[in-house]
Design a protein around this motif. Structure first.
Motif, short mmCIF file in Angstrom:
data_model
loop_
_atom_site.label_atom_id
_atom_site.label_comp_id
_atom_site.label_asym_id
_atom_site.label_seq_id
_atom_site.Cartn_x
_atom_site.Cartn_y
_atom_site.Cartn_z
N ILE B 79 1.01 -23.13 -13.30
CA ILE B 79 1.44 -22.53 -12.04
C ILE B 79 0.28 -22.58 -11.05
N ALA B 80 0.56 -23.20 -9.88
CA ALA B 80 -0.46 -23.30 -8.83
C ALA B 80 -0.52 -22.01 -8.02
N ALA B 81 0.65 -21.43 -7.78
CA ALA B 81 0.72 -20.22 -6.96
C ALA B 81 2.04 -19.52 -7.26
N ALA B 82 2.08 -18.21 -6.99
CA ALA B 82 3.29 -17.46 -7.35
C ALA B 82 3.67 -16.47 -6.26
N ILE B 83 4.99 -16.39 -6.01
CA ILE B 83 5.57 -15.34 -5.15
C ILE B 83 6.33 -14.41 -6.09
N VAL B 84 6.06 -13.12 -6.01
CA VAL B 84 6.75 -12.15 -6.86
C VAL B 84 7.67 -11.31 -5.98
N ILE B 85 8.95 -11.20 -6.36
CA ILE B 85 9.90 -10.41 -5.58
C ILE B 85 10.57 -9.38 -6.48
N GLY B 86 10.47 -8.09 -6.08
CA GLY B 86 11.12 -7.03 -6.85
C GLY B 86 11.90 -6.12 -5.93
N ILE B 87 12.69 -5.25 -6.51
CA ILE B 87 13.50 -4.37 -5.67
C ILE B 87 12.62 -3.33 -4.97
N GLU B 88 11.55 -2.86 -5.66
CA GLU B 88 10.65 -1.87 -5.04
C GLU B 88 9.21 -2.33 -5.23
N PRO B 89 8.28 -1.77 -4.47
CA PRO B 89 6.93 -2.33 -4.46
C PRO B 89 6.06 -2.05 -5.70
N LYS B 90 6.30 -0.93 -6.41
CA LYS B 90 5.32 -0.52 -7.42
C LYS B 90 5.24 -1.49 -8.61
N TRP B 91 6.38 -1.78 -9.26
CA TRP B 91 6.36 -2.72 -10.38
C TRP B 91 6.02 -4.13 -9.89
N THR B 92 6.46 -4.45 -8.68
CA THR B 92 6.13 -5.77 -8.09
C THR B 92 4.62 -5.94 -8.02
N GLU B 93 3.94 -4.91 -7.50
CA GLU B 93 2.49 -4.99 -7.33
C GLU B 93 1.77 -5.07 -8.68
N PRO B 105 -3.48 -18.21 -5.84
CA PRO B 105 -2.74 -17.54 -4.76
C PRO B 105 -1.49 -16.84 -5.30
N VAL B 106 -1.30 -15.58 -4.93
CA VAL B 106 -0.11 -14.83 -5.35
C VAL B 106 0.20 -13.80 -4.27
N ALA B 107 1.49 -13.55 -4.05
CA ALA B 107 1.89 -12.54 -3.06
C ALA B 107 3.16 -11.86 -3.54
N GLY B 108 3.29 -10.56 -3.25
CA GLY B 108 4.45 -9.80 -3.68
C GLY B 108 5.29 -9.32 -2.51
N PHE B 109 6.59 -9.26 -2.71
CA PHE B 109 7.52 -8.77 -1.68
C PHE B 109 8.54 -7.87 -2.36
N SER B 110 8.94 -6.78 -1.66
CA SER B 110 9.98 -5.94 -2.24
C SER B 110 11.12 -5.78 -1.25
N ILE B 111 12.30 -5.59 -1.81
CA ILE B 111 13.53 -5.74 -1.02
C ILE B 111 13.94 -4.43 -0.32
N GLU B 112 13.71 -3.29 -0.97
CA GLU B 112 14.12 -2.03 -0.35
C GLU B 112 13.42 -1.85 1.00
N ARG B 113 14.19 -1.34 1.98
CA ARG B 113 13.77 -1.13 3.38
C ARG B 113 13.62 -2.45 4.16
N HIS B 114 14.00 -3.59 3.53
CA HIS B 114 14.03 -4.88 4.26
C HIS B 114 15.38 -5.57 4.10
N GLY B 115 15.97 -5.47 2.90
CA GLY B 115 17.18 -6.25 2.61
C GLY B 115 16.82 -7.64 2.13
N ASP B 116 17.79 -8.32 1.53
CA ASP B 116 17.56 -9.67 1.00
C ASP B 116 17.10 -10.63 2.10
N LEU B 117 17.77 -10.59 3.27
CA LEU B 117 17.53 -11.65 4.25
C LEU B 117 16.12 -11.59 4.84
N ARG B 118 15.70 -10.37 5.22
CA ARG B 118 14.33 -10.27 5.77
C ARG B 118 13.29 -10.57 4.68
#
Lengths: 96, 387
Positions: B79-93, B105-118
């Motif tokens: 794996i060269a780089a990873a994007i992590v997406i979870g429903i909430e930030p704590k387990w994602t982080e 390179p790695v970055a996390g995103f969580s869906i609550e308070r944004h929705g799937d599309l954002r």
């Protein structure tokens, strides 16, 4: 191919059919090192990968393959018979 | 063929390990984030989503294993780089942090308070950056002692014990001598040959750990009070001529050749030091290979008799068969043909040479059959029910 049965150890009770073998035919057995282990007349059709008894095995005798016990005969098995789940069971995980 | 003669190239990661693939993954923390992960992968070329079925309401050891598997997958050198997406930030982080320790390179995103599309938009902007970064990385030569690989067989039959498993065993003996690192496992599928593994443990500590793992897993099996015939051996095993678990285990164990066992690892734990390591694991193919990937394996030898077709999205799976019927009817799944062993036309050393040639070309970028057929089975091991 001159052999139809392959064996892990020459003293094993069973050998493996390396092609579909027909009832009544006389089939030569060899070890992986190419050592001849005689021939056996088949009492059943034995498909590729299935086992053939290389000697008579009385009921309850442990069955030897890889030079080790891999199960026990749950019926008397004659030389040349197809050996599988109908006449051999595990010695482990026994459910009472 | 000596392992040192293989000319290997891979991607050197910031932690010094070498990958043989260069994936940018979009990793969902939980089942409900699969849609967003798939959304990002659909938008950005060169990225791959790894959807899975779990990650909610898990607890205790089962949760720890899921974290270790997801983080380990991101940490894998393929794996060269990873994007992590979870429903909430704590387990994602939590997962982001573990992957970040490798320096990639790695970055996390969580869906609550944004929705799937954002979330998809934000993650896609980062994924684009990562995909371009990965596309600039170059392969470089690496020594075989930097190789970490794994093995597990599937849909075994009597031909695996005669041909394909001993072939892997012979290669592993050579790799052990060359200082590479290997993983095997399949705890309960050693039943009837466990004494062989016990006799290979390098010290009493490793032996005690192996014995504890073997006893615990065996207890799980026997405590169900059912006849396992049909499940282990599987119906496929039985069709292929395997009669008992002991017979199947003896075939399975051929894969470790005469190697010593350096450690007994919990599932998805990265081995420390060279040589062969045992990993406590299920024999279900997709689960086991996923755990190997999470432990850092970059390539996998998979002997098959009746034709298990498994692949993995991040670990190239090399299939070997000694069964002429499987080779004739399922050739698109087979990478290494060792049927010559059954005809006594091929020695074990020749078979091992053939397997190493394919290993070398796979490491250098050649797609395995499973990769080309898009066999992307990513399956988490579940230890017990969620809360």
């Amino acid at each position: 191919m001159k052999h139809g049965i392959l064996m892990h150890e020459s003293e094993d009770d069973v050998g493996v059919a390396v092609e579909d073998l027909k009832k009544g035919s006389r089939i030569g057995a060899v070890t992986l090192e190419g050592k001849g282990v005689g021939a056996v007349k088949l009492l059943h059709d034995v498909p590729l990968g299935h086992k053939v008894a290389m000697r008579d095995l009385p009921k309850d005798k442990p069955v030897i393959k890889y030079g080790r016990r891999v199960g026990k005969a749950v019926a008397a098995i004659a030389k040349g018979e197809h050996v599988h789940v109908h006449n051999v069971k595990t010695l482990r995980w026994t459910v009472l | 063929m000596k392992p040192e003669e293989m000319k290997l190239t891979g991607y050197r990661r910031p932690d010094g390990r070498y990958g043989i693939r260069n994936h940018v993954i979009i990793l969902p923390v939980d089942d409900i984030s699969n849609s967003a992960a798939n959304g990002v992968a659909a938008l950005i070329k060169g990225t791959m989503a790894l959807p899975h079925a779990y990650g909610r309401l898990q607890f205790g050891q089962d949760l720890e294993l899921t974290f270790r598997t997801l983080a380990g997958t991101g940490r894998n050198p393929n794996i060269a780089a990873a994007i992590v997406i979870g429903i909430e930030p704590k387990w994602t982080e939590r997962i982001v942090k573990e992957i970040a320790k490798t320096g990639k390179p790695v970055a996390g995103f969580s869906i609550e308070r944004h929705g799937d599309l954002r979330t998809i938009e934000m993650a896609s902007r980062k994924a684009l950056e990562f995909a371009q970064h990965a596309s600039e990385l170059q392969r470089e030569p690496f020594p075989v002692k930097q190789l970490l690989m794994s093995t597990k067989c599937g849909e075994s039959d009597t031909t695996t014990g005669l041909a394909s498993c001993p072939t892997v065993g012979r290669v592993f003996e050579r790799l052990e001598a060359a200082g590479a690192t290997m993983i095997f496992g399949e705890t309960t599928e050693l039943t009837g040959g466990e004494d062989i593994v016990q006799s290979r443990c390098v010290n009493k500590k490793v032996l005690a750990e192996f014995n504890r793992m073997f006893k615990d897993y065996t207890h799980l099996i026997t405590s169900q009070g059912v006849d396992l015939l049909g499940s282990q051996p599987t119906e496929g095993n039985i069709r292929g001529g395997l009669t008992t678990i002991e017979e199947k285990a003896m075939g399975n164990i051929q894969k470790i050749g005469r190697c010593q066992v350096q450690s007994a690892l919990d599932p998805a734990v990265e081995p420390e030091g060279p040589g062969l390591h045992f990993m406590d694991s299920s024999s279900a193919a997709a689960e086991m290979v996923t755990l190997c990937g999470a432990a850092g394996s970059v390539v996998h030898y998979f002997p098959t008799g009746q034709g298990n077709i498994i692949g993995n999205p991040i670990v190239p799976v090399i299939k070997l068969t000694g069964n002429p019927l499987t080779l004739a009817t399922m050739s698109e799944h087979i990478d290494v043909d060792v049927t010559g062993i059954l005809r006594l036309e091929m020695t074990l050393d020749q078979a091992a040479d053939a397997a190493m040639k394919v290993l070398e070309s796979t490491i250098n970028g050649r797609l395995t059959a499973a990769e080309a057929l898009r066999h992307d089975e990513f399956v988490l091991t579940k230890l017990y029910r969620s809360a």
